[in-house]
Design a protein around this motif. Structure first.
Motif, PDB file in Angstrom:
ATOM      1  N   ALA A  30       2.340   9.168  -6.261  1.00  0.00           N
ATOM      2  CA  ALA A  30       2.763  10.474  -5.902  1.00  0.00           C
ATOM      3  C   ALA A  30       4.043  10.808  -6.974  1.00  0.00           C
ATOM      4  O   ALA A  30       3.981  11.818  -7.272  1.00  0.00           O
ATOM      5  CB  ALA A  30       3.330  10.525  -4.641  1.00  0.00           C
ATOM      6  N   ASP A  62       2.308   1.884  -3.414  1.00  0.00           N
ATOM      7  CA  ASP A  62       1.310   2.138  -4.559  1.00  0.00           C
ATOM      8  C   ASP A  62       1.334   3.564  -4.135  1.00  0.00           C
ATOM      9  O   ASP A  62       1.204   4.382  -4.958  1.00  0.00           O
ATOM     10  CB  ASP A  62      -0.019   1.582  -4.206  1.00  0.00           C
ATOM     11  CG  ASP A  62       0.189   0.127  -4.717  1.00  0.00           C
ATOM     12  OD1 ASP A  62       0.759  -0.289  -5.530  1.00  0.00           O
ATOM     13  OD2 ASP A  62      -0.897  -0.781  -3.995  1.00  0.00           O
ATOM     14  N   ARG A  63       1.284   4.234  -2.981  1.00  0.00           N
ATOM     15  CA  ARG A  63       0.929   5.719  -2.960  1.00  0.00           C
ATOM     16  C   ARG A  63       2.431   6.285  -3.298  1.00  0.00           C
ATOM     17  O   ARG A  63       2.126   7.479  -3.776  1.00  0.00           O
ATOM     18  CB  ARG A  63       0.842   5.893  -1.243  1.00  0.00           C
ATOM     19  CG  ARG A  63      -0.725   5.385  -0.701  1.00  0.00           C
ATOM     20  CD  ARG A  63      -0.725   5.677   0.815  1.00  0.00           C
ATOM     21  NE  ARG A  63      -1.945   5.354   1.082  1.00  0.00           N
ATOM     22  CZ  ARG A  63      -2.461   4.992   2.415  1.00  0.00           C
ATOM     23  NH1 ARG A  63      -1.620   5.492   3.422  1.00  0.00           N
ATOM     24  NH2 ARG A  63      -3.593   4.750   2.857  1.00  0.00           N
ATOM     25  N   GLN A  64       3.477   5.683  -2.864  1.00  0.00           N
ATOM     26  CA  GLN A  64       4.564   6.518  -3.210  1.00  0.00           C
ATOM     27  C   GLN A  64       4.566   6.483  -4.949  1.00  0.00           C
ATOM     28  O   GLN A  64       5.178   7.656  -5.341  1.00  0.00           O
ATOM     29  CB  GLN A  64       5.773   5.467  -2.813  1.00  0.00           C
ATOM     30  CG  GLN A  64       7.182   6.286  -3.077  1.00  0.00           C
ATOM     31  CD  GLN A  64       7.587   7.529  -2.562  1.00  0.00           C
ATOM     32  OE1 GLN A  64       6.881   7.952  -1.468  1.00  0.00           O
ATOM     33  NE2 GLN A  64       8.492   8.257  -3.032  1.00  0.00           N
ATOM     34  N   THR A 118       0.778  -1.456  -0.057  1.00  0.00           N
ATOM     35  CA  THR A 118       0.007   0.130  -0.125  1.00  0.00           C
ATOM     36  C   THR A 118       0.866   1.099  -0.087  1.00  0.00           C
ATOM     37  O   THR A 118       0.526   2.263  -0.805  1.00  0.00           O
ATOM     38  CB  THR A 118      -0.866  -0.067   1.171  1.00  0.00           C
ATOM     39  OG1 THR A 118      -1.648  -1.136   1.107  1.00  0.00           O
ATOM     40  CG2 THR A 118      -1.935   1.212   1.252  1.00  0.00           C
TER      41      THR A 118
END
Length: 341
Positions: free
Chosen positions: A117, A112-114, A109
């Motif tokens: 971004a 995925d966020r990194q 997770t």
């Protein structure tokens, strides 16, 4: 119990004596202190000697067990160290330990966020580079033309073009600085009581001249005071970007309204900027949609979205009330609303 020295030469004895019920007889048991110490030493040696032999074996077995038990953790650590945040990679489950499944899911997770971004930042950097390349190239071209022999009218046009391109590049850079400021504010928890109605009236007053020059109508529909908890500078930046977008990306003679109020349910306060820039206009005998400038970079809405995220608010396009055609709305959480007084 007593310690006695008996005999010649005296020998140390340990004694225990006990009288009978009528104290007519006394029983005494003695043991030589040397024999007692030897017996205690013999018992201790019989207990310690097997332990000394077993201790290395137990330590070795325990070390092997710990190494075997931590092997999946070492493998997981190596997999995490080998990940490249810039690449589209995920952590693949390679062990059967259920205890690590939640850790792997959390790492994926975070990845995925990194990656999202970083993709968003790369896209933004590419768009900014493209947006700046055009005015800067035009400035260089016009400056080169000024170095030659140009008619006075052509020189004036070149200077005017340089001024417009410089303002356009400066506008992009100002928006980038505002975007960086909004991002940094996520790390700063200092908030204050902010009157959105007062901010809106001040911002609209400052943009009134620009709206008048375009023939626009700029109005504010708000209560006397609407207090929310937030960052004053960022909320002022949010309002100005919404108003500026409405002024820059709509045709002339557009009606623009800044509206706000207290919401119900889970929303504590709402703010929206509406315009009728997509209205139909008559061109001769033909009715067509009014031309609207296209914002290829979308930095204004990116800034507003960042500020909304800092304030845990929801931002997006909303149904426009008549007679408006376009409306962007910001809904604050219930806990952000403050009571005046």
């Amino acid at each position: 119990f007593a310690d006695l020295n008996l005999g010649a030469p005296p020998v140390a004895w340990r004694s225990f004596s006990q009288w009978n019920a009528d104290r007519s007889r006394k029983i005494m048991v003695l043991v030589a202190v040397r024999e007692r110490d030897e017996l205690a030493q013999d018992i201790a040696e019989q207990m310690i000697e097997p332990g000394l032999w077993l201790l290395p074996v137990v330590a070795l077995a325990l070390g092997l067990a710990l190494r075997r038990g931590l092997k999946p953790l070492y493998a997981l650590s190596d997999d995490v160290a080998a990940l490249d945040p810039a690449a589209d990679q995920r952590l693949a489950s390679q062990n059967a330990w259920k205890e690590f499944e939640s850790v792997e899911a959390s790492i994926n997770t975070l990845l995925d966020r990194q990656q999202a971004a970083m993709a968003r930042e790369r896209r933004l950097a590419n768009e900014v580079a493209h947006e700046l390349r055009t005015p800067l190239s035009s400035i260089a071209l016009q400056a080169s033309a000024l170095g030659g022999e140009l008619a006075p009218e052509a020189q004036a046009q070149a200077l005017d073009r340089i001024r417009q391109d410089a303002l356009r590049a400066g506008h992009v850079l100002n928006q980038l600085l505002a975007l960086a400021r909004a991002s940094r504010a996520e790390l700063d928890g200092a908030t204050a009581s902010v009157d959105l109605a007062a901010l809106a009236r001040t911002a609209c007053a400052e943009y009134a001249q620009a709206a008048w020059q375009r023939g626009d109508e700029l109005e504010v529909s708000a209560p006397d005071a609407l207090l929310v908890r937030g960052h004053p500078v960022l909320l002022d930046l949010l309002l100005r970007n919404l108003i500026e977008n409405a002024l820059k990306h709509t045709p002339a003679r557009t009606r623009i309204a800044v509206q706000m109020g207290e919401g119900g349910g889970e929303h504590g306060a709402w703010l929206q900027v509406c315009d009728d820039g997509a209205r139909a206009v008559a061109v001769g005998d033909v009715v067509a949609a009014a031309p609207v400038a296209v914002d290829s970079l979308h930095l204004g809405h990116e800034i507003v979205a960042r500020v909304a995220q800092v304030h845990r608010a929801r931002f997006g396009k909303a149904p426009a009330p008549a007679p408006f055609t376009t409306c962007y709305r910001l809904d604050f959480a219930r806990e952000s609303l403050l009571t005046a007084g």
